[in-house]
Design a protein around this motif. Structure first.
Motif, PDB file in Angstrom:
ATOM      1  N   VAL A 114       1.979  -0.126  12.451  1.00 20.19           N
ATOM      2  CA  VAL A 114       3.060  -1.041  12.060  1.00 20.19           C
ATOM      3  C   VAL A 114       3.319  -0.926  10.565  1.00 20.19           C
ATOM      4  CG1 VAL A 114       3.688  -3.491  11.850  1.00 20.19           C
ATOM      5  CG2 VAL A 114       2.738  -2.626  13.990  1.00 20.19           C
ATOM      6  N   ALA A 115       2.260  -0.837   9.761  1.00 16.00           N
ATOM      7  CA  ALA A 115       2.420  -0.686   8.316  1.00 16.00           C
ATOM      8  C   ALA A 115       3.128   0.616   7.972  1.00 16.00           C
ATOM      9  CB  ALA A 115       1.061  -0.745   7.625  1.00 16.00           C
ATOM     10  N   ALA A 116       2.764   1.703   8.634  1.00 15.01           N
ATOM     11  CA  ALA A 116       3.417   2.991   8.380  1.00 15.01           C
ATOM     12  C   ALA A 116       4.888   2.940   8.759  1.00 15.01           C
ATOM     13  CB  ALA A 116       2.706   4.105   9.150  1.00 15.01           C
ATOM     14  N   MET A 117       5.183   2.297   9.888  1.00 16.79           N
ATOM     15  CA  MET A 117       6.578   2.180  10.315  1.00 16.79           C
ATOM     16  C   MET A 117       7.378   1.331   9.317  1.00 16.79           C
ATOM     17  SD  MET A 117       8.121   0.897  13.962  1.00 16.79           S
ATOM     18  CE  MET A 117       7.687  -0.806  13.702  1.00 16.79           C
ATOM     19  N   ALA A 118       6.800   0.237   8.879  1.00 15.92           N
ATOM     20  CA  ALA A 118       7.493  -0.631   7.920  1.00 15.92           C
ATOM     21  C   ALA A 118       7.721   0.096   6.595  1.00 15.92           C
ATOM     22  CB  ALA A 118       6.696  -1.910   7.699  1.00 15.92           C
ATOM     23  N   MET A 119       6.717   0.826   6.125  1.00 14.13           N
ATOM     24  CA  MET A 119       6.862   1.547   4.859  1.00 14.13           C
ATOM     25  C   MET A 119       7.896   2.664   4.972  1.00 14.13           C
ATOM     26  SD  MET A 119       2.893   1.694   3.787  1.00 14.13           S
ATOM     27  CE  MET A 119       2.829   1.650   2.019  1.00 14.13           C
TER      28      MET A 119
ATOM     29  N   GLY B 148       8.728  13.676   0.172  1.00 18.87           N
ATOM     30  CA  GLY B 148       8.102  12.830   1.176  1.00 18.87           C
ATOM     31  C   GLY B 148       7.444  11.623   0.534  1.00 18.87           C
ATOM     32  N   ALA B 149       7.022  10.725   1.374  1.00 19.45           N
ATOM     33  CA  ALA B 149       6.373   9.496   0.927  1.00 19.45           C
ATOM     34  C   ALA B 149       4.865   9.714   0.940  1.00 19.45           C
ATOM     35  CB  ALA B 149       6.773   8.344   1.828  1.00 19.45           C
ATOM     36  N   THR B 150       4.265   9.835  -0.228  1.00 19.21           N
ATOM     37  CA  THR B 150       2.844  10.164  -0.313  1.00 19.21           C
ATOM     38  C   THR B 150       1.952   9.061   0.240  1.00 19.21           C
ATOM     39  OG1 THR B 150       2.776   9.298  -2.563  1.00 19.21           O
ATOM     40  CG2 THR B 150       3.122  11.660  -2.308  1.00 19.21           C
ATOM     41  N   PHE B 151       2.418   7.831   0.249  1.00 17.81           N
ATOM     42  CA  PHE B 151       1.578   6.721   0.688  1.00 17.81           C
ATOM     43  C   PHE B 151       1.483   6.618   2.202  1.00 17.81           C
ATOM     44  CE2 PHE B 151       5.805   5.296  -0.550  1.00 17.81           C
ATOM     45  CZ  PHE B 151       6.292   4.828   0.652  1.00 17.81           C
TER      46      PHE B 151
ATOM     47  N   SER C 177      15.484   2.808   3.443  1.00 16.25           N
ATOM     48  CA  SER C 177      16.554   1.882   3.059  1.00 16.25           C
ATOM     49  C   SER C 177      16.764   1.845   1.551  1.00 16.25           C
ATOM     50  CB  SER C 177      16.250   0.469   3.586  1.00 16.25           C
ATOM     51  OG  SER C 177      15.121  -0.063   2.937  1.00 16.25           O
ATOM     52  N   THR C 178      15.741   2.171   0.759  1.00 13.92           N
ATOM     53  CA  THR C 178      15.892   2.172  -0.685  1.00 13.92           C
ATOM     54  C   THR C 178      16.343   3.526  -1.214  1.00 13.92           C
ATOM     55  OG1 THR C 178      13.553   2.706  -1.015  1.00 13.92           O
ATOM     56  CG2 THR C 178      14.187   0.355  -1.033  1.00 13.92           C
ATOM     57  N   ALA C 179      16.279   4.548  -0.368  1.00 15.57           N
ATOM     58  CA  ALA C 179      16.668   5.903  -0.821  1.00 15.57           C
ATOM     59  C   ALA C 179      18.169   6.102  -0.793  1.00 15.57           C
ATOM     60  CB  ALA C 179      16.006   6.949   0.031  1.00 15.57           C
TER      61      ALA C 179
END
Length: 126
Positions: free
Chosen positions: A113-118, A71-74, A124-126
């Motif tokens: 919005v920041a969470a959605m963008a991240m 998962g994405a910890t950030f 997309s990078t995975a």
């Protein structure tokens, strides 16, 4: 710094990180248990209690993500901030100036919005 010192420092920091994460998990579980006990004693549940339980759950999930590496910890600190702001609005909305409620709601929108963008960027990078 030599290779041995680097390895020892890395292992030491890893052990400290795991101990602190375990401590955070235990403290979160104790906090949740205390909240459940208070709900049981008062025999009433309100929205602030439910939001607080979400905060506890999100902290546990964040610790799990750190341990498993899945998962994405950030993203989870952003979710915690959104829930905390929502809880603040629920608890203090009667006593707050209307513009402060708008500011806090705007902060929630910005965090969402920041969470959605991240999330989209990490997919997309995975």
């Amino acid at each position: 710094m030599g290779e041995t010192e680097h390895t020892v420092a890395s292992i030491g920091f890893h052990v400290v990180e795991r101990i602190l994460l375990l401590l955070v998990a235990l403290m979160t579980i104790c906090g949740a248990a205390t909240e459940i006990y208070q709900i049981y004693q008062t025999r009433s549940i309100n929205l602030a209690d439910i939001l607080l339980m979400f905060l506890y759950t999100e902290v546990i999930v964040m610790v799990n993500v750190f341990y498993t590496g899945k998962g994405a910890t950030f993203i989870y600190p952003i979710f915690i901030a959104i829930t905390a702001l929502a809880r603040l609005i629920v608890l203090q909305s009667k006593d707050m100036a209307p513009e402060n409620i708008v500011f806090e709601a705007s902060a929630i929108l910005l965090l969402a919005v920041a969470a959605m963008a991240m999330t989209r960027l990490s997919r997309s990078t995975a």
